[in-house]
Design an enzyme around this catalytic site. Sequence first.
Site, short mmCIF file in Angstrom:
data_model
loop_
_atom_site.label_atom_id
_atom_site.label_comp_id
_atom_site.label_asym_id
_atom_site.label_seq_id
_atom_site.Cartn_x
_atom_site.Cartn_y
_atom_site.Cartn_z
N GLY A 91 36.89 45.32 51.26
CA GLY A 91 36.69 44.03 51.92
C GLY A 91 37.99 43.26 52.07
O GLY A 91 39.06 43.83 52.28
N SER A 92 37.92 41.96 51.91
CA SER A 92 39.06 41.09 52.21
C SER A 92 40.22 41.21 51.24
O SER A 92 41.30 40.67 51.51
CB SER A 92 38.59 39.63 52.29
OG SER A 92 37.74 39.44 53.39
#
Length: 483
Positions: A213-214
Amino acid sequence: MNKTIRRASVFTLLLVLALLVRATWVQFYEGQALADASDNRRNAITTYAEPLGNIIVAGEAVTGSAKTKGSDLDYKRTYTDGPLYAAVTGFASQAYQPTQLEGIYANLLNGTDTRLKTVMDTVTNERAEPGTVVTTIDPAVQKAAYEALGDNKGAAVAIDPTTGKILAVVSTPSYDPSSLTDANTAGAAWEELNADSDKPLTNRALRQPLPPGSTFKLVVAAAALEDGLYSSVDDRTDSPDPYTLPGTTTVLRNENSSAPCENATIRTALQYSCNNVFAKMAVDLGQDKVKAMAEKFGFDNAEQDVPVRAYESVYPSDMDRSSTALTGIGQFDVTATPLQMAMVSAAIANGGKLVSPHMVSQITDGGGDVLKNYDDDAGTTEIVSSDTAEQLQSAMQTVVDEGTGTNAQISGATVGGKTGTAQHGENNSKTPYAWFTSYAKADGKEVAVAVMVEQSDAARSEVSGNGLAAPVAKAMMEAALRS
């Protein structure tokens, strides 16, 4: 001589010769292979005829050996705080092949390593006194991670950025290695553990790569700064909000629709975790440059040994531009282990230099003499320039001070981090993965961590890196700075 008798004699002679050839082949060519075969009980009898050497954490043995009853295997392995250290030690079993450190250093721990033999051992052909494995694990950090993860399915890794020493490796749910040591009872425990849908035998910290993810936005930001696409984390970027994926009509939006993400600086984009900025940035850089930076941090390394071999973290190849955009936010086919994301933060925290992560400090012989010192052999690789590292540190501090990672704040310490919430399942139909990677510095001490929560009891709307993973990271960092 009767022809029939002569032919029978020749045939019999050939059979005898064949048996002699076969016996010779087995004795001189296959003998060692048969002796080494895993199902040769003589090996187990020899291995467990004496106590095994121990695995050490902070000067104390977390393993032991106990006398068995009613068996030709005289000793069995025992564990102190087995579930706490299972992801580090693995298990040594009378019935199954050893795993983790128990497997890698099996010969050292059972006394058959040739480096252990003294002159007298060679003369008498006796097994040498077993050696010892001294780990880099900090029990306070290990316990903090284990307790903070609690009943959640997840994993955590902590590294000292300046030395590469791995301070904690935790995977939950865990298991008790002691349940697998005795041949008389190991079978039932083995079946139960393998039937468990939570897969407690899987080392999630090292051997379960998942979409980061981020948290992967740190890698993209590093690539942009090193390439010169942007000269500073405070330069405005060219990032429309919302961003339409190239060649498609799919619009990529941000979780926080009110966040100032349009043409945001890297600092602001990390602070609010702006998807549009890093998706566009990955496309502007191109997949080759992003991949090159990911590989410098350790992605795509199929031989990442610490010394347990970690599974490969992957940055994909041969993508179209829309897929490249998704990799910029740690999605599509990007995968990472918690170890890998801890390495990213460790390199940034250490001025852009990554010291080879390792969880064994040294191995010694039975008398305590050092056979190999892994601390001395830890190599250092420059991942990014010191200027890039300093800028990313500053931006990560903004994430913790004012952004999505406020739950990692520690009084009296400088903390930088990055949250991540990775989509899971087709059309994000399953509970997302919550990530947090960070570093902390105080009073001359440093630590870098990564936490991944795969599944928890939290409502889907409450699943976030800051909500689930950052508190675990905070507990680990506090423990490391206190130690």
